[in-house]
Motif scaffolding. Structure first.
Motif, PDB file in Angstrom:
ATOM      1  N   GLU A  64      -0.704 -53.229  11.410  1.00  0.00           N
ATOM      2  CA  GLU A  64       0.017 -53.984  12.443  1.00  0.00           C
ATOM      3  C   GLU A  64       0.358 -55.397  11.964  1.00  0.00           C
ATOM      4  O   GLU A  64       1.438 -55.922  12.242  1.00  0.00           O
ATOM      5  CB  GLU A  64      -0.819 -54.026  13.726  1.00  0.00           C
ATOM      6  CG  GLU A  64      -0.944 -52.662  14.393  1.00  0.00           C
ATOM      7  CD  GLU A  64      -1.821 -52.687  15.631  1.00  0.00           C
ATOM      8  OE1 GLU A  64      -2.572 -53.671  15.813  1.00  0.00           O
ATOM      9  OE2 GLU A  64      -1.752 -51.729  16.418  1.00  0.00           O
ATOM     10  N   ARG A  65      -0.573 -55.990  11.221  1.00  0.00           N
ATOM     11  CA  ARG A  65      -0.334 -57.344  10.690  1.00  0.00           C
ATOM     12  C   ARG A  65       0.822 -57.322   9.681  1.00  0.00           C
ATOM     13  O   ARG A  65       1.663 -58.239   9.660  1.00  0.00           O
ATOM     14  CB  ARG A  65      -1.625 -57.862  10.042  1.00  0.00           C
ATOM     15  CG  ARG A  65      -1.521 -59.254   9.438  1.00  0.00           C
ATOM     16  CD  ARG A  65      -2.879 -59.955   9.422  1.00  0.00           C
ATOM     17  NE  ARG A  65      -3.936 -59.140   8.836  1.00  0.00           N
ATOM     18  CZ  ARG A  65      -4.330 -59.221   7.567  1.00  0.00           C
ATOM     19  NH1 ARG A  65      -3.756 -60.087   6.750  1.00  0.00           N
ATOM     20  NH2 ARG A  65      -5.310 -58.465   7.117  1.00  0.00           N
ATOM     21  N   ALA A  66       0.869 -56.293   8.836  1.00  0.00           N
ATOM     22  CA  ALA A  66       1.941 -56.196   7.839  1.00  0.00           C
ATOM     23  C   ALA A  66       3.301 -56.002   8.506  1.00  0.00           C
ATOM     24  O   ALA A  66       4.296 -56.621   8.107  1.00  0.00           O
ATOM     25  CB  ALA A  66       1.649 -55.045   6.875  1.00  0.00           C
ATOM     26  N   LEU A  67       3.358 -55.144   9.519  1.00  0.00           N
ATOM     27  CA  LEU A  67       4.616 -54.912  10.227  1.00  0.00           C
ATOM     28  C   LEU A  67       5.116 -56.199  10.886  1.00  0.00           C
ATOM     29  O   LEU A  67       6.304 -56.526  10.834  1.00  0.00           O
ATOM     30  CB  LEU A  67       4.439 -53.813  11.285  1.00  0.00           C
ATOM     31  CG  LEU A  67       4.257 -52.392  10.746  1.00  0.00           C
ATOM     32  CD1 LEU A  67       3.792 -51.457  11.861  1.00  0.00           C
ATOM     33  CD2 LEU A  67       5.560 -51.867  10.131  1.00  0.00           C
ATOM     34  N   LYS A  68       4.194 -56.943  11.478  1.00  0.00           N
ATOM     35  CA  LYS A  68       4.560 -58.198  12.122  1.00  0.00           C
ATOM     36  C   LYS A  68       5.044 -59.217  11.098  1.00  0.00           C
ATOM     37  O   LYS A  68       6.044 -59.918  11.313  1.00  0.00           O
ATOM     38  CB  LYS A  68       3.354 -58.753  12.890  1.00  0.00           C
ATOM     39  CG  LYS A  68       3.658 -60.023  13.672  1.00  0.00           C
ATOM     40  CD  LYS A  68       2.446 -60.475  14.473  1.00  0.00           C
ATOM     41  CE  LYS A  68       2.753 -61.752  15.256  1.00  0.00           C
ATOM     42  NZ  LYS A  68       1.554 -62.205  16.042  1.00  0.00           N
ATOM     43  N   GLU A  69       4.330 -59.306   9.970  1.00  0.00           N
ATOM     44  CA  GLU A  69       4.708 -60.245   8.909  1.00  0.00           C
ATOM     45  C   GLU A  69       6.085 -59.925   8.349  1.00  0.00           C
ATOM     46  O   GLU A  69       6.876 -60.825   8.042  1.00  0.00           O
ATOM     47  CB  GLU A  69       3.660 -60.207   7.794  1.00  0.00           C
ATOM     48  CG  GLU A  69       3.913 -61.171   6.648  1.00  0.00           C
ATOM     49  CD  GLU A  69       2.885 -61.031   5.530  1.00  0.00           C
ATOM     50  OE1 GLU A  69       3.225 -61.333   4.379  1.00  0.00           O
ATOM     51  OE2 GLU A  69       1.737 -60.614   5.817  1.00  0.00           O
ATOM     52  N   ALA A  70       6.380 -58.620   8.201  1.00  0.00           N
ATOM     53  CA  ALA A  70       7.670 -58.196   7.649  1.00  0.00           C
ATOM     54  C   ALA A  70       8.788 -58.297   8.673  1.00  0.00           C
ATOM     55  O   ALA A  70       9.976 -58.301   8.308  1.00  0.00           O
ATOM     56  CB  ALA A  70       7.565 -56.771   7.128  1.00  0.00           C
TER      57      ALA A  70
END
Length: 372
Positions: A64-70
């Motif tokens: 979830e953190r990666a999706l938000k960052e991207a």
């Protein structure tokens, strides 16, 4: 960054790092990592069961953190890539299971990729497309390998590898003998900068005229250093920790760079890529640059954060698989702790890859409930 380039999420759980990366083509959009190294430090090394549980707890939040960052939605992905081997079996299983679940729920193709090939491919995120063929020196806690890759997605050829301890493993063991804690690489690198690399003449393994030209051995070096330290302590003398660290480190990087440059010359390759956790070592980078420049070889080394285990490297290889229309893996993909480097990815059969099979018992409603 072209919008038509493949958007791929990569999951890496081969050891103690839960890595999730997202790339579009060769552009890095997100690199999220959850590490359990502090937990393992108490035991002086990675405990597989603890690593597996840590991956399980960190997986969804890290994705979830990666999706938000991207700044992308899961439904926009063109594929899910995951390290299916080599590595710790239990740790790999967590990542593979998560990747299969997301691929199924989102209806996206799944790519089980090789950890070592991913370490090579990550350099595309730093320096652009890989030359073909690529000569790669991979050095980490579990691997010391010289690889020739005419095609990173389908053709990776081992030229040489460690016959005993890997370079990173030797760093950890010497750090333990010196009571420097775990992991050993960063602290030895730091102390070595204040020591004399020529203070102690430690051996260079497998460098004789009859030895395998591209294989590595660090077990004898490790034993030699340990005995030297023990002799000092037995005599009641103070151990010159900084000189030991510098001399040991020099012995390791001398052999690694010497053999890598020789392989480039022998194979007629005018560049060298160095990857893996030990590639973050400052002395290895400096000596490699010095020797490559002298030999007319172009050196490619990713920034230190991309050298250690991460999801970005898995996503990079996954994006290359998509771009080159490689066959995705089946949902029956399994973790393979000894996946050979000659298999950059695990292709499935021509039918049903990445999509529900007739015998799947998972209710369709689950797909609607996971990321609309």
């Amino acid at each position: 960054m072209a919008a038509d380039q493949p958007l791929v999420l990569g999951i890496e759980t081969s050891c103690d790092e839960t890595g999730v990366g997202i790339v579009r083509g060769t552009t890095l959009l997100a690199d999220a990592v959850a590490s359990s190294v502090d937990t393992h430090a108490r035991f002086g090394g990675v405990v597989p069961e603890i690593a597996s549980r840590a991956h399980l707890e960190a997986m969804v939040p890290t994705i979830e953190r990666a999706l938000k960052e991207a700044g992308v939605a899961a439904r926009d992905l063109d594929g899910i890539a995951v390290t299916s081997g080599p590595g710790l079996a239990g740790a790999l299983l967590v990542g593979v299971s998560a990747a299969k679940a997301y691929a199924y729920a989102l209806g996206k193709p799944l790519y089980g990729v090789n950890h070592l090939a991913s370490h090579i491919c990550v350099d595309q995120l730093e320096h652009g497309p890989l030359p073909e063929p690529t000569m790669a020196l991979l050095v980490s806690g579990g691997h010391s390998s010289l690889l020739l890759a005419p095609d990173i997605t389908s053709d990776v050829r081992p030229l040489g590898a460690t016959i005993d301890d890997a370079a990173g493993e030797a760093f950890d063991k010497i750090a333990r003998v010196l009571d420097l804690g775990f992991p050993g690489g960063p602290v030895i690198d730091r102390l070595a900068k204040e020591g004399d690399p020529a203070a102690i003449a430690f051996p260079r393994g497998l460098t004789g005229p009859r030895d395998a030209p591209y294989d590595f051995s660090f077990s004898g070096l490790k034993t030699s250093v340990a005995r030297w330290i023990e002799a000092k302590r037995a005599a009641g003398e103070e151990v010159p920790v900084r000189d030991v660290a510098a001399s040991f480190q020099e012995a390791v990087v001398d052999v690694l760079t010497r053999k890598a440059v020789r392989a480039c010359k022998d194979e007629g390759v005018d560049h060298l890529m160095i990857g893996g956790g030990v590639a973050a070592n400052s002395r290895l980078r400096a000596l490699a640059e010095e020797r490559c420049e002298r030999a007319g070889i172009r050196l490619r080394v990713p920034r230190p954060k991309l050298c250690t285990d991460n999801g970005a490297m898995v996503a990079a290889l996954g994006a290359e698989m998509v771009a080159r229309n490689r066959l995705p893996s089946d949902l029956e993909l399994s973790a393979d702790s000894s996946l050979p480097v000659t298999e950059p990815h695990v292709p499935g059969t021509a039918h049903g890859h990445g999509h529900p099979h007739d015998h799947d018992h998972v209710h369709e409603i689950s797909k609607d409930n996971l990321y609309s």
